[in-house]
Design an enzyme around this catalytic site. Structure first.
Site, short mmCIF file in Angstrom:
data_model
loop_
_atom_site.label_atom_id
_atom_site.label_comp_id
_atom_site.label_asym_id
_atom_site.label_seq_id
_atom_site.Cartn_x
_atom_site.Cartn_y
_atom_site.Cartn_z
N CYS A 1 0.82 -1.22 0.00
CA CYS A 1 0.00 0.00 0.00
C CYS A 1 0.85 1.27 0.00
O CYS A 1 1.67 1.49 0.89
CB CYS A 1 -0.94 -0.01 1.21
SG CYS A 1 -1.97 1.46 1.32
N ARG B 1 -0.25 4.59 2.98
CA ARG B 1 -0.17 4.31 4.42
C ARG B 1 0.03 5.50 5.33
O ARG B 1 -0.07 5.37 6.54
CB ARG B 1 0.93 3.26 4.67
CG ARG B 1 0.52 1.87 4.26
CD ARG B 1 1.63 0.89 4.54
NE ARG B 1 2.59 0.79 3.45
CZ ARG B 1 3.80 0.25 3.58
NH1 ARG B 1 4.21 -0.20 4.75
NH2 ARG B 1 4.61 0.17 2.53
N TRP C 1 -9.24 4.89 -0.39
CA TRP C 1 -9.85 5.32 -1.65
C TRP C 1 -8.91 4.98 -2.77
O TRP C 1 -7.76 4.59 -2.56
CB TRP C 1 -10.20 6.81 -1.63
CG TRP C 1 -9.12 7.72 -1.15
CD1 TRP C 1 -8.00 8.12 -1.85
CD2 TRP C 1 -9.04 8.33 0.14
NE1 TRP C 1 -7.24 8.94 -1.06
CE2 TRP C 1 -7.86 9.11 0.16
CE3 TRP C 1 -9.87 8.33 1.27
CZ2 TRP C 1 -7.48 9.85 1.27
CZ3 TRP C 1 -9.48 9.06 2.37
CH2 TRP C 1 -8.31 9.82 2.36
N GLU D 1 -5.05 2.82 -10.58
CA GLU D 1 -5.64 1.49 -10.39
C GLU D 1 -6.76 1.26 -11.39
O GLU D 1 -6.97 0.16 -11.89
CB GLU D 1 -6.20 1.34 -8.97
CG GLU D 1 -5.17 1.44 -7.86
CD GLU D 1 -5.82 1.23 -6.50
OE1 GLU D 1 -6.18 2.24 -5.85
OE2 GLU D 1 -5.99 0.06 -6.08
#
Ligand code: ARG
Length: 365
Positions: free
Chosen positions: A70, A73, A241, A246
């Protein structure tokens, strides 16, 4: 009484978690030792132990902080944690999941949220959800062509076996499939009003809205297991979100997903016969501009990859300043668009797995 090997391992993980969690929360050594003693008793009596609300809340935040995939973070402390460990039925679980979707969506002003359901006890999962995300589009094989999201083909077949029938559009929202231990999985449909979606348009290339493409607002991963201090939570859906790429550089662009680049290139009048026209790259950039533009227009939170990388840099700095090592998985952290334009590309990260954390787990059977 002597503890079995499993119980000793559990106890050791609990000790480690309690100390790091309580240290971070500024709780005294004395209280830590008392809590450890209490956990030892509970493990001796029952074979497991129960997290307090604040252990669960802080543990879930630590799990996000330790998620090597991720890039988002920096915000780990803002996670909203719903404790639904008391829920026992699929029907009640569905109500809580609906609440999660509504709370997280917040009419587009997305809130990072996790809902934690009952832990595994003696290899039994009281509740499981079969979905990969709470909101995801179905995918149908129609001869050689695919309608919808190819990533969902197996899940869609499963839903159909359970009696669900989609409309066979490219954007049918899959039902939730929830299973109580020892029972058959059950289907539940989120109401349309709960599922916020964003139609994709482009600020200049008008033709893009005619592709009739959209994507959903909130990515809520629901198939991973949350591990805190040796306790496993097999159903603990969580969301942040989206980062634009992506959707714009993967979900809508991958040749084996929605494969939109040839259509976008055509709209742009590019020469798709030659690789050297860089039509793929040009189309990618415009599709990603469209995603950023559309979420902004619709008032739905989404971060671009340059800003996300900057935020990750702040996260690295902040972690170093409190004496924690930042672990990460480079392959996942670099954005799929212009990776070398972010600092992440030029760094190496130790991909060590710290706990608490989220783990892949076997699909339910
Ligand atoms: N990459 C996944 C998708 O496109 C979502 C993963 C979670 N992403 C996030 N920003 N929290 O559906």
């Amino acid at each position: 009484m002597v503890l079995s090997v499993n119980r000793i391992e559990l106890f050791q993980e609990a000790i480690q978690f309690i100390h790091s969690c309580y240290d971070e929360l500024g709780i005294s050594q004395e209280e830590q030792l008392m809590r450890v003693k209490e956990i030892e008793e509970e493990i001796i009596q029952t074979g497991t132990y129960t997290h307090t609300q604040s252990e669960l809340t802080h543990g879930a935040k630590m799990a996000w902080r330790n998620s090597n995939h991720c890039i988002g973070r920096l915000l780990w402390e803002t996670l909203e944690v719903f404790d639904e460990r008391q829920v026992t039925t699929a029907k009640d679980a569905f109500e809580k999941l609906k609440h999660h979707v509504d709370y997280a969506t917040n009419d587009g002003d997305i809130r990072s949220t996790i809902t934690v359901f009952a832990p595994r006890v003696q290899d039994k999962d009281p509740l499981r959800i079969w979905n990969h995300q709470l909101v995801r589009y179905a995918g149908y094989e129609d001869g050689a062509t695919i309608i919808g999201d190819s990533a969902s083909i197996e899940m869609t077949k499963l839903c159909e076996r359970l009696g669900w029938r989609g409309n066979k559009t490219p954007f049918d929202v899959l039902p939730l499939v929830i299973q109580e231990f020892g029972k058959s999985p059950r289907l539940f449909e989120l109401p349309k009003s709960s599922v916020k979606e964003v139609p994709i348009s482009h600020p200049e290339i008008k033709g893009i809205s005619e592709l009739n493409t959209k994507w959903y607002a909130v990515p809520i991963i629901s198939n991973m297991r949350l591990d805190i201090g040796g306790i496993e939570y097999p159903m603990a859906p969580f969301n942040g979100w989206y980062m634009g790429t992506e959707i714009g550089a993967r979900n809508l662009a991958d040749a084996d997903r929605y494969n939109l680049l040839p259509s976008v290139a055509k709209l742009m009048g590019l020469n798709t016969k030659s690789n050297r026209s860089l039509w793929i790259d040009k189309a990618l950039v415009e599709l990603n501009i469209a995603v950023l533009h559309s979420y902004e227009k619709e008032g739905v939170t989404l971060v671009d990859h340059h800003t996300a990388a900057k935020q990750f840099k702040s996260f690295e700095k902040k972690e170093r300043s409190v004496g924690r090592r930042v672990t990460g998985n480079w392959v996942w952290l670099i954005p799929p668009l212009s990776p070398a334009a972010t600092h992440v590309y030029h760094k190496r990260f130790a991909n060590d797995i710290m706990t608490p954390n989220f783990f892949y787990q076997k699909d339910p059977e």
